[in-house]
Each structure stands twice: as C-alpha cells, then as structure tokens.
Motif scaffolding. Sequence first.
Motif, PDB file in Angstrom:
ATOM      1  N   ARG A  22       0.810  -1.225   0.000  1.00 49.38           N
ATOM      2  CA  ARG A  22       0.000   0.000   0.000  1.00 49.38           C
ATOM      3  C   ARG A  22       0.839   1.269   0.000  1.00 49.38           C
ATOM      4  O   ARG A  22       0.629   2.168  -0.817  1.00 49.38           O
ATOM      5  CB  ARG A  22      -0.949  -0.003   1.193  1.00 49.38           C
ATOM      6  CG  ARG A  22      -1.800   1.260   1.308  1.00 49.38           C
ATOM      7  CD  ARG A  22      -2.716   1.221   2.529  1.00 49.38           C
ATOM      8  NE  ARG A  22      -3.487   2.435   2.629  1.00 49.38           N
ATOM      9  CZ  ARG A  22      -3.100   3.509   3.329  1.00 49.38           C
ATOM     10  NH1 ARG A  22      -1.962   3.504   4.007  1.00 49.38           N
ATOM     11  NH2 ARG A  22      -3.870   4.584   3.355  1.00 49.38           N
ATOM     12  N   ILE A  27       1.001   4.109  -2.887  1.00 51.73           N
ATOM     13  CA  ILE A  27       0.647   5.511  -2.630  1.00 51.73           C
ATOM     14  C   ILE A  27       1.773   6.428  -3.092  1.00 51.73           C
ATOM     15  O   ILE A  27       1.525   7.444  -3.746  1.00 51.73           O
ATOM     16  CB  ILE A  27       0.320   5.731  -1.142  1.00 51.73           C
ATOM     17  CG1 ILE A  27      -1.025   5.073  -0.806  1.00 51.73           C
ATOM     18  CG2 ILE A  27       0.288   7.221  -0.800  1.00 51.73           C
ATOM     19  CD1 ILE A  27      -1.344   5.033   0.677  1.00 51.73           C
ATOM     20  N   VAL A  57      -3.678   8.727  -1.931  1.00 52.63           N
ATOM     21  CA  VAL A  57      -4.157   7.880  -0.835  1.00 52.63           C
ATOM     22  C   VAL A  57      -5.567   7.388  -1.149  1.00 52.63           C
ATOM     23  O   VAL A  57      -5.855   6.194  -1.038  1.00 52.63           O
ATOM     24  CB  VAL A  57      -4.129   8.636   0.513  1.00 52.63           C
ATOM     25  CG1 VAL A  57      -4.770   7.799   1.618  1.00 52.63           C
ATOM     26  CG2 VAL A  57      -2.701   9.022   0.881  1.00 52.63           C
ATOM     27  N   VAL A  62      -5.478   4.736  -4.080  1.00 52.82           N
ATOM     28  CA  VAL A  62      -4.975   3.426  -3.674  1.00 52.82           C
ATOM     29  C   VAL A  62      -5.950   2.743  -2.723  1.00 52.82           C
ATOM     30  O   VAL A  62      -6.232   1.544  -2.872  1.00 52.82           O
ATOM     31  CB  VAL A  62      -3.557   3.541  -3.057  1.00 52.82           C
ATOM     32  CG1 VAL A  62      -3.120   2.222  -2.438  1.00 52.82           C
ATOM     33  CG2 VAL A  62      -2.573   3.994  -4.127  1.00 52.82           C
TER      34      VAL A  62
END
Length: 167
Positions: free
Chosen positions: A17, A21, A41, A44
Amino acid sequence: MTYRLTLLTAAEAAHRREELIALCAQAFAGSPWHEPPLGAVRTVDRLLDSAARKDDFCAAAAYADDGTDHADAALLGFAAGWTDTALSGDAPLFELAELVVAPGRQGQGIGRGLHDGLLVIGSPGPAMLMTLDVPELTDRYARWGWTVVDRRRPGTEQRDYVVMRHA
C-alpha cells in the motif's frame, strides 16, 4: 533500463500500500492530473477496497531489474483490474481500473507492458476503462486499440472523463 513484471494478488497489493501511494503521488502530481498527495491515498485505498471484494482482481507491477534483491527493487509502475458492470452498464466486462508509471520512467514501454500483460491475464474478451478526457491519455489508449464509447462527468467531478472499450 530493464524492468520485470510481477503479478500481484489482492493481498500482495495491500501489503505494498505505502509503495503504491508513493508511486501514485508522484505520477498524479503532474500533468494531466494535478492531484494533491491525498488524491493518491484515496486512489490506492479505493483500489484496495475494490480488490478485496473482487474474486478476479488481478494486478501487475513493474520493478527495476537492476540486480537488486526483489524486495528492494524500485516500483516503476502498476496496473490493476477486475470484471465489473460499472462502465458497461449491463454486461460484465474486464475493467482496467488503474495504470500508473513513475514520471521518470514514462516513455520507456513500461506502461504498455503493464497494459498488455494485464489484458492477457484479466481479459479474454472486451475490456473497458475510464480516464480523463485529455488527448495525452485518450490518444495513448487509442494507439493501444481502445475507442471512446462515452463521455461522463461522474459525481462531483469538475473534469470530463471518457469511457473507452478494447475489443
């Protein structure tokens, strides 16, 4: 520079993650997106939320193939998709949901490699995508075999988008 493509499961994408990002923040900060870091943000997290709910989620990541250990290789690009009816309206089709390449690596064939690889693993038939309605993007997808089938301004968006189909 060479690169290698790696397939990612939804769990592997979720594990990466922060890396995703950072990639999206770089890529979306410039033209044509001009998105603030918070946009990366949201992008994702929306993608990972969808991935967790889609049985056929598939993703490909491009990593630098510079001799470093796989875990330490730089993420150069990412593409993901799944089958959905959101863009087609009725018939379930593969949706290319995200395709992003680091700004310093654009123009090196990475995006095309991710695109082609994802369509091979995710879509035995037609596919759809939605992107900003700007020549920089629509012309690129047209060169890759996509055609515009609709124009939209979703929700509270201030910009126009196109829905494109790949046969």
